[in-house]
Motif scaffolding. Structure first.
Motif, mmCIF file in Angstrom:
data_model
loop_
_atom_site.group_PDB
_atom_site.id
_atom_site.type_symbol
_atom_site.label_atom_id
_atom_site.label_comp_id
_atom_site.label_asym_id
_atom_site.label_seq_id
_atom_site.Cartn_x
_atom_site.Cartn_y
_atom_site.Cartn_z
ATOM 1 N N GLN A 296 0.640 -1.100 -0.205
ATOM 2 C CA GLN A 296 0.072 0.046 0.212
ATOM 3 C C GLN A 296 0.830 1.189 -0.061
ATOM 4 O O GLN A 296 0.522 2.155 -0.553
ATOM 5 N N ILE A 297 2.191 1.335 0.828
ATOM 6 C CA ILE A 297 2.584 2.637 0.808
ATOM 7 C C ILE A 297 3.387 2.747 -0.521
ATOM 8 O O ILE A 297 3.617 3.727 -1.058
ATOM 9 N N LYS A 298 3.579 1.631 -1.318
ATOM 10 C CA LYS A 298 4.363 1.885 -2.670
ATOM 11 C C LYS A 298 3.356 2.288 -3.609
ATOM 12 O O LYS A 298 3.594 3.281 -4.480
ATOM 13 N N SER A 299 1.984 1.863 -3.462
ATOM 14 C CA SER A 299 0.932 2.375 -4.335
ATOM 15 C C SER A 299 0.896 3.623 -4.139
ATOM 16 O O SER A 299 0.430 4.750 -5.050
ATOM 17 N N TRP A 300 0.563 4.014 -2.901
ATOM 18 C CA TRP A 300 0.624 5.648 -2.491
ATOM 19 C C TRP A 300 1.501 6.357 -2.993
ATOM 20 O O TRP A 300 1.420 7.496 -3.549
ATOM 21 N N GLY A 301 2.996 5.935 -2.899
ATOM 22 C CA GLY A 301 3.794 6.638 -3.266
ATOM 23 C C GLY A 301 3.958 6.925 -4.760
ATOM 24 O O GLY A 301 4.344 7.936 -5.268
ATOM 25 N N MET A 302 3.537 5.759 -5.552
ATOM 26 C CA MET A 302 3.369 5.936 -6.895
ATOM 27 C C MET A 302 2.488 6.859 -7.540
ATOM 28 O O MET A 302 2.663 7.644 -8.425
ATOM 29 N N ARG A 303 1.349 6.936 -6.832
ATOM 30 C CA ARG A 303 0.378 8.027 -7.152
ATOM 31 C C ARG A 303 0.949 9.352 -7.021
ATOM 32 O O ARG A 303 0.589 10.274 -7.712
ATOM 33 N N GLY A 309 5.448 14.664 -8.619
ATOM 34 C CA GLY A 309 6.607 14.581 -9.214
ATOM 35 C C GLY A 309 7.696 13.729 -8.225
ATOM 36 O O GLY A 309 7.207 13.433 -7.180
ATOM 37 N N ARG A 310 8.779 13.095 -8.861
ATOM 38 C CA ARG A 310 9.451 11.990 -8.014
ATOM 39 C C ARG A 310 10.067 12.682 -6.707
ATOM 40 O O ARG A 310 9.797 12.034 -5.824
ATOM 41 N N ARG A 311 10.560 13.715 -6.636
ATOM 42 C CA ARG A 311 11.298 14.243 -5.459
ATOM 43 C C ARG A 311 10.424 14.311 -4.353
ATOM 44 O O ARG A 311 10.678 13.851 -3.176
ATOM 45 N N ARG A 312 9.344 15.100 -4.422
ATOM 46 C CA ARG A 312 8.011 15.292 -3.624
ATOM 47 C C ARG A 312 7.617 13.762 -3.105
ATOM 48 O O ARG A 312 7.389 13.758 -1.875
ATOM 49 N N ALA A 313 7.631 13.032 -4.029
ATOM 50 C CA ALA A 313 6.772 11.704 -3.751
ATOM 51 C C ALA A 313 7.882 10.882 -2.815
ATOM 52 O O ALA A 313 7.621 10.019 -1.831
ATOM 53 N N VAL A 314 9.309 10.888 -3.274
ATOM 54 C CA VAL A 314 10.297 10.277 -2.275
ATOM 55 C C VAL A 314 10.396 10.780 -0.707
ATOM 56 O O VAL A 314 10.350 10.048 0.221
ATOM 57 N N LEU A 315 10.303 11.853 -0.778
ATOM 58 C CA LEU A 315 10.358 12.759 0.657
ATOM 59 C C LEU A 315 8.989 12.456 1.436
ATOM 60 O O LEU A 315 9.121 12.182 2.567
#
Length: 344
Positions: A296-303, A309-315
């Protein structure tokens, strides 16, 4: 009447200021930065010291446990708050800083700093030496690359650390001038890399033998370095009343500036331990990019990656990982892929 002692600590000396409950300066002296010297001076006073305080720094661990063993109530204060208080003083001297620290201690306008255990500092020392050797290995490899370019020799863009010496050494040995200048550099780099590999094995062994780290490593993207770094930085999970505050403690939450009609959230505060923040960011990036198992955490991060954007998602994922790892530690539970929604 209560009495307070403020210490302005440097590497070899320590300025001591003793004040009473009204803020009157009673005693001042400069002493060697040794537990016995400070303890004997404070004990010899004709009144009992209620509390001894100093700001966080490199010597705070040694002083805290040493003075506590001598029977004093010791407080280590957050350096940013002490610095803000001392900035109002016109002249910065060790004597004035000790006075200011004593007054801050008397008024209670400070946040106490958690003093980590010897075990936590041992883990941190192991991780720091590993990181330092890796950094120096990379620096020497880049130095070799730069020197070879002068002679028209261009190495591949990507060369693994393990195979660097096998690729470069035959090239250098073919030229007498290069061999005379670069072989000592290659020998030094090889020795550093071998010591780094030994420390890397020790880090992995320490993580495998630690029950908490084994539990933390069940979370996707979290490896031995991240688990050990997080464990050493938190030290005692009970010092955080809520898991949400862990992310803020390590500087992964946005700053906020509010004044009148302005209320602007800013970038992340970057407060706290920089190494923890870096390892959590690397773990979050690995979770989103390299981990194949769904959660679930990966699905949330991919959304988030598609919209923010990638940087904000990774943070954001790093922030959620900090909360999640602390909760796993407190509950004694392993990672469950479907139970992380809304935790951060």
């Amino acid at each position: 009447m209560e009495y307070f002692a403020g210490l302005d600590v440097s590497l070899r000396s320590c300025a001591v200021c003793v004040v009473d409950g009204k803020g009157t300066v009673l005693h001042e002296k400069e002493l060697p930065c040794e537990i016995e010297e400070i303890s004997d001076y404070l004990t010899a006073l004709r009144f009992p010291i209620e509390r001894v305080g100093f700001e966080a720094g490199t010597m705070c661990q040694h002083l805290y446990y040493g003075l506590t063993a001598e029977g004093f109530e010791v407080v280590c204060m957050e350096a940013r708050q002490v610095s803000a208080a001392l900035s109002a003083m016109r002249n910065k001297t060790d004597r004035n800083d000790a006075r200011g620290i004593a007054q801050v201690l008397r008024t209670g306008w400070f946040s106490p700093v958690h003093m980590k255990s010897r075990e936590a500092h041992g883990i941190r020392a192991l991780l720091s030496t590993r990181k330092a050797l890796l950094s120096k290995t990379i620096d020497l490899a880049n130095e070799v690359r730069g020197l070879l370019k002068i002679f028209g020799i261009r190495l591949p863009k990507t060369v693994q650390h393990r195979s660097f010496d096998d690729i470069v050494r035959p090239i250098v040995e073919m030229d007498e001038v290069l061999a005379h200048a670069l072989l000592p550099l290659l020998d030094a780099r090889l020795a550093l890399h071998q010591h780094f590999l030994e420390l890397d094995r020790r880090v992995k062994r320490a993580a495998r033998q630690d029950e908490v780290c084994l539990r933390l490593m069940t979370a996707p993207g979290v490896g031995p370095v991240t688990a050990l770094t997080f464990k050493a930085a938190v030290d005692d999970p009970a010092r955080f009343k809520r898991s949400r505050t862990v992310a803020a403690h390590f500087g992964l939450t946005p700053r906020r500036y509010q004044s009148g009609e302005q209320d602007n959230p800013g970038r992340i505060s970057k407060a706290g331990d920089r190494d923890v923040r870096a390892t959590l960011y690397a773990a979050a990036n690995s979770l989103l990019v390299r981990t194949k198992a769904g959660s679930q955490i990966k699905s949330w991060g991919m959304r988030l990656m598609r919209t923010k954007g990638r940087r904000r998602a990774v943070l954001a994922v790093a922030r959620k990982l900090a909360v999640l790892l602390h909760r796993m530690w407190v509950d004694g539970a392993e990672f469950r892929s479907g139970t992380v929604e809304g935790m951060a």
